[in-house]
Design a protein around this motif. Structure first.
Motif, PDB file in Angstrom:
ATOM      1  N   ALA A 135     -25.749  20.429 -12.408  1.00  0.00           N
ATOM      2  CA  ALA A 135     -27.199  20.608 -12.330  1.00  0.00           C
ATOM      3  C   ALA A 135     -27.642  20.821 -10.883  1.00  0.00           C
ATOM      4  CB  ALA A 135     -27.915  19.400 -12.929  1.00  0.00           C
ATOM      5  N   SER A 138     -26.477  24.295  -9.798  1.00  0.00           N
ATOM      6  CA  SER A 138     -27.274  25.334 -10.466  1.00  0.00           C
ATOM      7  C   SER A 138     -28.641  25.487  -9.823  1.00  0.00           C
ATOM      8  CB  SER A 138     -27.441  25.003 -11.954  1.00  0.00           C
ATOM      9  OG  SER A 138     -26.196  25.046 -12.623  1.00  0.00           O
ATOM     10  N   SER A 139     -29.160  24.386  -9.266  1.00  0.00           N
ATOM     11  CA  SER A 139     -30.480  24.443  -8.621  1.00  0.00           C
ATOM     12  C   SER A 139     -30.415  25.095  -7.244  1.00  0.00           C
ATOM     13  CB  SER A 139     -31.057  23.030  -8.496  1.00  0.00           C
ATOM     14  OG  SER A 139     -30.344  22.272  -7.522  1.00  0.00           O
ATOM     15  N   ARG A 252     -32.446  17.295  -3.247  1.00  0.00           N
ATOM     16  CA  ARG A 252     -31.791  18.172  -4.223  1.00  0.00           C
ATOM     17  C   ARG A 252     -31.568  17.457  -5.551  1.00  0.00           C
ATOM     18  NH1 ARG A 252     -33.101  23.144  -2.894  1.00  0.00           N
ATOM     19  NH2 ARG A 252     -32.544  23.655  -0.743  1.00  0.00           N
ATOM     20  N   ALA A 255     -34.967  17.614  -7.226  1.00  0.00           N
ATOM     21  CA  ALA A 255     -35.256  18.961  -7.708  1.00  0.00           C
ATOM     22  C   ALA A 255     -34.444  19.297  -8.956  1.00  0.00           C
ATOM     23  CB  ALA A 255     -34.970  19.982  -6.608  1.00  0.00           C
ATOM     24  N   ALA A 256     -33.225  18.734  -9.045  1.00  0.00           N
ATOM     25  CA  ALA A 256     -32.366  19.002 -10.196  1.00  0.00           C
ATOM     26  C   ALA A 256     -32.669  18.080 -11.368  1.00  0.00           C
ATOM     27  CB  ALA A 256     -30.905  18.855  -9.788  1.00  0.00           C
TER      28      ALA A 256
END
Length: 317
Positions: A135, A138-139, A252, A255-256
Motif C-alpha cells: 500500500a 502503491s501510494s 507516507r 497517506a496510504a
C-alpha cells in the motif's frame, strides 16, 4: 548544557561538580566532549548524570561522598523503565570510572549498584505487513520529486534492512558500482560501515531519483537524500536528518491509510522476519542487519509471535 547537534556549549556544570573543584569540572567536560562521539548518547547521558547529581545535591552529598548504596536507592526510586534505569546506571558507571582514574573519587559507586534484570526475548517495534508495504509503495507511483525520493528511501529500508539514520547519512558516493551490480555503503550505529548489494527494482528506483534530482554529476561527498523545497520543487543542498526520514515515513503511512503505530524501524523488523521465516541462515541475516551478535538479530524475528497466535486461536471452550 547540550545544544545544536549535541555538543556541550557553555558547560553548565551540575552544582555537585562545581563544588568538587576544577579537576571535576575538567573531567565532566572531557567526558562529554571527548569520550562520547554519538550525539544521542551524549544527550541521554547528560540527562541521566544531571538528574542523579541533582538528586545527590538535594541530599547534601558531595561528589566523593556518594556510595553504592546511594546509587542503589536512587535507581530503586527512579520512575523509569528497567531499560532506562540500566542506561542511567551505565552513564554513571562510565563517568565515575573517569573520576576514579583521575583520583577525584576513591571508588566507583555505580560499579556495584544493581538494577532489576531485564530479559528481552522479542523487540517491541511492530512489524509492517506485506499488504501494508504494498500500500505504501502503491501510494508512491507518481513522478513527483517528493514521491520518487521517498520511494527510493523507503525502498532502501525495505530491501536492505537498514535504519532510517543510515539512509539519512548516505552520500552520493555511497551508491556505486556498475549498472545491474550496484551497491550501497551505509554508516550504521557505532561508526560501522556496512555494504549491501542493490536488487534490480531498487536500483531502478534509486536511478530514477538521482536522474530527477539532478544528482548524476554530484560530488561523492554530497548528500544523497535531501529536504525538498516544496514551493520550488527542488532539493536543498543539505542532507536529511534521521528524524526527517522518520517523519516522512509517518506521512507516507498516513497517506496510504495504514496503521500509524508503525514506524520506519518496522521495515527493518519485517525484512529480518521475512528472511528468517524463509529459512535463511541466521548468520546471513545477521550480516545483512549489521548486528555484532545473532541474539540481537533474533530480537527482530516475529515468526514466534505468529506461531503463538495460531496456537491461541486453537483454544476452545
Amino acid at each position: 548544557m547540550i545544544h545544536g547537534r549535541g555538543e556541550l556549549v557553555g558547560f553548565e556544570y551540575p552544582q555537585i561538580v562545581r563544588a568538587a573543584g576544577r579537576p571535576a569540572e575538567t573531567a565532566y567536560r572531557d567526558f562529554f566532549d571527548g569520550m562520547l562521539p554519538n550525539e544521542n548518547t551524549r544527550r541521554a547521558y547528560n540527562l541521566a548524570i544531571s538528574q542523579f547529581f541533582n538528586w545527590s545535591a538535594s541530599r547534601g552529598l558531595g561528589l566523593a561522598q556518594i556510595k553504592p548504596g546511594d546509587v542503589g536507592v536512587y535507581l530503586r526510586a527512579h520512575q523509569g523503565s528497567i531499560s532506562t534505569k540500566k542506561q542511567h546506571r551505565s552513564a554513571l558507571k562510565r563517568f565515575f570510572d573517569l573520576l576514579v582514574e583521575r583520583h577525584i573519587c576513591v571508588i566507583n559507586p555505580a560499579a556495584v549498584a544493581k538494577t532489576e534484570k531485564l530479559r528481552i526475548k522479542q523487540g517491541l517495534t511492530p512489524e509492517i505487513a506485506k499488504d501494508e508495504i504494498r500500500a505504501v509503495l502503491s501510494s508512491l507511483e507518481d513522478n513527483s520529486l517528493s514521491a520518487v525520493r521517498d520511494r527510493a528511501a523507503i525502498g532502501i529500508m525495505i530491501y536492505t534492512a537498514c535504519r532510517a539514520g543510515a539512509v539519512a547519512r548516505l552520500r552520493r558516493g555511497d551508491y556505486h558500482g556498475r549498472p545491474g551490480q550496484m551497491s550501497l555503503r551505509f554508516l550504521e550505529k557505532g561508526g560501522n560501515h556496512q555494504g549491501v548489494e542493490v536488487r534490480h527494482d531498487l536500483e531502478q528506483w534509486i536511478e530514477e531519483y538521482i536522474e530527477l534530482a539532478k544528482l548524476k554529476s554530484a560530488s561523492k561527498d554530497s548528500p544523497l537524500f535531501r529536504p525538498l523545497v516544496r514551493k520550488e520543487q527542488r532539493l536543498a543542498p543539505k542532507s536529511l536528518h534521521p528524524n526527517d526520514v522518520c517523519r516522512m515515513v509517518k506521512r507516507r503511512f498516513e497517506a496510504a491509510g495504514i496503521r500509524l503505530e508503525l514506524s520506519a524501524h518496522s521495515f527493518r523488523v519485517a525484512t529480518i522476519t521475512n528472511l528468517i521465516s524463509q529459512g535463511i541462515d541466521i548468520a546471513e541475516v545477521q550480516e545483512l542487519a549489521g548486528h555484532a551478535d545473532a541474539r540481537t538479530t533474533k530480537l527482530y524475528d516475529r515468526t514466534n509471535r505468529k506461531a503463538t497466535r495460531n496456537l491461541v486461536e486453537r483454544i476452545s471452550f
